[in-house]
Design an enzyme around this catalytic site. Structure first.
Site, PDB file in Angstrom:
ATOM      1  N   ASP A  29       0.855  -1.191   0.000  1.00 26.15           N
ATOM      2  CA  ASP A  29       0.000   0.000   0.000  1.00 26.15           C
ATOM      3  C   ASP A  29       0.891   1.241   0.000  1.00 26.15           C
ATOM      4  O   ASP A  29       0.764   2.128   0.846  1.00 26.15           O
ATOM      5  CB  ASP A  29      -0.915  -0.012   1.223  1.00 26.15           C
ATOM      6  CG  ASP A  29      -2.062   0.991   1.110  1.00 26.15           C
ATOM      7  OD1 ASP A  29      -2.447   1.329  -0.020  1.00 26.15           O
ATOM      8  OD2 ASP A  29      -2.566   1.438   2.153  1.00 26.15           O
ATOM      9  N   ASN A  77       1.905   6.852   3.199  1.00 21.57           N
ATOM     10  CA  ASN A  77       2.694   5.866   3.933  1.00 21.57           C
ATOM     11  C   ASN A  77       4.192   6.079   3.779  1.00 21.57           C
ATOM     12  O   ASN A  77       4.985   5.193   4.108  1.00 21.57           O
ATOM     13  CB  ASN A  77       2.315   4.444   3.501  1.00 21.57           C
ATOM     14  CG  ASN A  77       1.007   3.995   4.125  1.00 21.57           C
ATOM     15  OD1 ASN A  77       0.627   4.472   5.189  1.00 21.57           O
ATOM     16  ND2 ASN A  77       0.316   3.078   3.465  1.00 21.57           N
ATOM     17  N   ASP A 130       3.554   1.558   8.005  1.00 21.17           N
ATOM     18  CA  ASP A 130       2.288   0.839   7.785  1.00 21.17           C
ATOM     19  C   ASP A 130       2.396  -0.261   6.731  1.00 21.17           C
ATOM     20  O   ASP A 130       2.019  -0.076   5.571  1.00 21.17           O
ATOM     21  CB  ASP A 130       1.170   1.815   7.408  1.00 21.17           C
ATOM     22  CG  ASP A 130      -0.199   1.161   7.519  1.00 21.17           C
ATOM     23  OD1 ASP A 130      -0.267   0.007   7.979  1.00 21.17           O
ATOM     24  OD2 ASP A 130      -1.192   1.805   7.141  1.00 21.17           O
TER      25      ASP A 130
END
Length: 319
Positions: A207, A212, A224
């Protein structure tokens, strides 16, 4: 000892500030009472102040989403990356464990690492990110995930489609239109993937969007890994690339450290389609969580679903 049951309809109803502080205390740390809730919908994340030391981040995992083995595999990957001197925020270890349990909740603590969003207009920063992602992938290619799944149609298209169709969010008058559009897009993605053929799969951040990545004066660090899974290398690149120029800059940095199969560029439209379908399914599947109606009120409006259906057709046309 069996843990208390968590109500999956309101999974965080019992997650009080006192419970958060108690959970941190059970790791042998000394909270000073300062709590700051951080922006997170899938899980619940708090910054917890400590006596005499820097704050920590306490992440409480959504019940039922990942197995313990899958979370521990994520943690092991983060620790492996940190051991390779990559700027990834890894969980703290207490008595040999990273995954903790308290009052029915699973949680982990990480150091607090601040920073700002990267400048994706900067060729220098994009090349820097490309080099770091290549190094992450070099570590990620050493062995596969066993418990964390893959970037695939079953996970990112078919399951979300079923979640939408089962939800009361989608107006009954749009059910047939949504089913037709979603199935058309899934078929188009399947044809694109078949035409491209097999590509190498490796452990990914999963992701890797701008939220992030945090930038400091020393450079970027990644946070994350909650969506870490197996997939093609380009999955960790395309969300940072707003256009072809940015993608080329990322790949200029990436290929300084690791080879890139240029065939994977053709996967980007399919990956973008998967993400868009997954987004609507994610909201539909989580609507029972009180945080979701508050954060995504537009999903309760018929016009949003009408636009989503039109977007799915447009994505299918582009494939």
């Amino acid at each position: 000892m069996k843990l208390p049951e968590i109500n999956t309809a309101t999974p965080y109803a019992g997650l009080s500030p006192d419970l958060v502080l108690d959970a941190v205390s059970h790791c042998g740390l000394w909270p000073d009472g300062r709590l700051l809730a951080l922006n997170s919908y899938e899980n619940r994340v708090w910054q917890v102040g400590l006596e005499e030391t820097a704050p920590v981040i306490a992440k409480f995992y959504r019940p039922g989403r990942w197995s313990d083995a899958a979370i521990e595999e994520e943690h092991a990957f983060a620790l492996e990356l940190a051991a390779a001197e990559l700027p990834v925020v890894a969980p703290l270890v207490f008595d040999g464990q990273t995954l903790r349990q308290h009052e029915g909740f699973r949680y982990a603590l990480t150091p607090r690492r601040g920073g700002r969003a990267p400048s994706l207009e900067s060729t220098t920063q994009l090349e820097w990110l490309g080099r770091l992602i290549a190094r992450i992938h070099s570590v990620g290619s050493r062995q596969p995930f066993v418990h964390r799944g893959r970037v695939d149609r079953a996970t990112l298209m078919q399951a979300p489609m079923q979640a939408v169709l089962a939800s009361t969010l989608l107006p009954a008058s749009l059910q047939a239109n949504y089913r037709s559009a979603a199935q058309r897009l899934d078929d188009a993605v399947a044809m694109r993937l078949e035409a491209i053929g097999p590509v190498r799969q490796l452990r990914l951040h999963g992701d890797c969007h701008p939220g992030n990545v945090l930038w400091t004066d020393e450079g970027p660090h990644f946070v994350d890994l909650d969506d870490a899974r197996m997939g093609p290398a380009v999955q960790d690149l395309w969300m940072l690339a707003g256009d072809e120029r940015a993608l080329n800059a990322l790949l200029d940095g990436y290929t300084q450290m690791r080879e890139f199969d240029d065939t994977e560029r053709a996967l980007i439209p399919a990956l973008r389609a998967m993400r868009q379908m997954h987004y609507a399914g994610w909201i539909a599947a989580r609507w029972h969580d009180p945080a979701f109606p508050a954060a995504f009120p537009f999903a309760a409006e018929s016009r949003w679903w009408e636009q989503h259906i039109a977007d799915l057709h447009e994505l299918a046309d582009g494939l």
